[in-house]
Scaffold this active site. Structure first.
Site, PDB file in Angstrom:
ATOM      1  N   ASN A 204      29.043  38.618  45.384  1.00  0.00           N
ATOM      2  CA  ASN A 204      29.488  37.854  44.180  1.00  0.00           C
ATOM      3  C   ASN A 204      30.186  36.258  44.700  1.00  0.00           C
ATOM      4  O   ASN A 204      29.877  35.369  43.896  1.00  0.00           O
ATOM      5  CB  ASN A 204      30.880  38.303  43.735  1.00  0.00           C
ATOM      6  CG  ASN A 204      30.625  39.312  42.334  1.00  0.00           C
ATOM      7  OD1 ASN A 204      29.330  39.036  41.514  1.00  0.00           O
ATOM      8  ND2 ASN A 204      31.386  40.265  41.895  1.00  0.00           N
ATOM      9  N   GLU A 240      31.679  48.171  41.472  1.00  0.00           N
ATOM     10  CA  GLU A 240      30.388  48.387  41.795  1.00  0.00           C
ATOM     11  C   GLU A 240      30.047  49.641  42.340  1.00  0.00           C
ATOM     12  O   GLU A 240      28.975  50.003  42.836  1.00  0.00           O
ATOM     13  CB  GLU A 240      30.284  47.425  43.136  1.00  0.00           C
ATOM     14  CG  GLU A 240      30.858  47.839  44.281  1.00  0.00           C
ATOM     15  CD  GLU A 240      32.425  47.121  44.548  1.00  0.00           C
ATOM     16  OE1 GLU A 240      32.782  46.924  45.372  1.00  0.00           O
ATOM     17  OE2 GLU A 240      32.889  46.756  43.336  1.00  0.00           O
TER      18      GLU A 240
END
Length: 330
Positions: A204, A240
């Site tokens: 990210n 996640e």
């Protein structure tokens, strides 16, 4: 002294019956049609001379031997009225919308009431008749179907993860509780795989949250594609992490599914500059349990979570499993 109310003229009765917004069919005990009002004739697509004076099953041969026919006969035998609901007994009278061709799609949804003439009235009239009233409930059925579809969509949305299009944590919790109870009753194994995207924070940070979201969606799609049985459940567990619940699956089968998911994600070769391998990888923790009476329902979750932690400690991009005894000894 009360004044006597005058009866409507024959012409008045004809006007009333011609404008009643439901079907009216009058039969005698020989099932000969004595009267059919314009509403019914228009929707049956038949002129009056092909209906009145003929036997019911000559006019509507498809009714012979039907549920409608059996309820009509029951009504004649017992003298009790009968109501046929569309929800329980789909429309059997061949009545159609007044516009367009007489196709199955145009067939009216119907509520039908069959009412025999009471004995005292029949005695006074000199004959016994049966009144059949048909209401068009097509709009009501359509509204009910629409409301049901909307409720199903709302339910699906409440159980769907908006990002990945797989089940959300709420859905997982419900399915997990259900499958644990089922496995306990049936004495069959229940397996759970917890997947975690390796080094997702650095992914990210490097590629941005938009690309991170696309990455999670791609991984979810890969894992979901492996859930080919109706009982298999794939949900976003949190962040996640993605969970795969595998009812009636032993440890060997769950390990195979987990390894296959890791291989498939690796084959996608999704670039990950923040990982030493240069491509996106997964870690997986696998657990399998044959539930016992009195055993805590979160046992399987604890085992899979510990196995996933072990996979990360051992270098990620791998599948690990733990037995309950290993956890108890730790």
């Amino acid at each position: 002294m009360m004044s006597k109310i005058a009866a409507p003229s024959t012409l008045g009765f004809e006007w009333v019956l011609g404008n009643v917004q439901l079907g009216v069919l009058v039969l005698d005990t020989a099932l000969q049609v004595r009267f059919a009002n314009p509403w019914l004739l228009r929707r049956a697509r038949l002129p009056a001379n092909q209906v009145v004076g003929r036997e019911l099953y000559e006019v509507f041969p498809g009714l012979r031997g039907s549920h409608f026919a059996s309820r009509l006969q029951h009504c004649l035998n017992t003298g009790f009225p009968v109501l046929l609901s569309e929800s329980l007994n789909p429309a059997e009278l061949p009545l159609y919308a007044t516009t367009g061709p007489a196709t199955p799609e145009k067939r009216l949804k119907q509520s039908i009431q069959i009412m025999p003439m009471p004995a005292e009235v029949a005695q006074a009239a000199g004959e016994r008749l049966v009144l059949i009233q048909v209401s068009d409930v097509t709009p009501a059925v359509a509204r009910e179907r629409l409301l049901k579809q909307q409720a199903e969509r709302m339910h699906a949305m409440a159980h769907l993860d908006a990002l990945t299009d797989i089940g959300n944590r709420r859905h997982f919790d419900l399915m997990y509780a259900r499958e644990w109870r089922q496995a306990l009753r049936a004495r069959r194994p229940l397996s759970l795989v917890l997947f975690d995207v390796d080094h997702f924070k650095s992914y990210n940070d490097h590629y941005g949250h938009v690309q991170g979201d696309a990455c999670l969606k791609a991984v979810a799609g890969v894992i979901e594609s492996l859930a080919i049985r109706p009982l298999d459940v794939v949900c976003r567990y949190g962040g996640e992490e993605i969970a795969m619940l595998l009812p009636e699956t032993d440890l060997y089968g769950a390990l195979q599914q987990a390894q296959l998911a890791l291989d498939r994600v690796r084959e996608r070769a999704l670039e990950h500059a923040g990982c030493e391998r240069g491509v996106l990888t997964l870690s997986a923790g696998v657990a399998c349990e044959l539930p016992e009476p009195g055993q805590a329902a979160d046992t399987l979750l604890l085992m899979a979570d510990r196995a996933l932690y072990q996979a990360k400690r051992q270098g990620r991009d791998r599948v690990c499993t733990l037995q309950l005894a290993d956890i108890l000894q730790a």
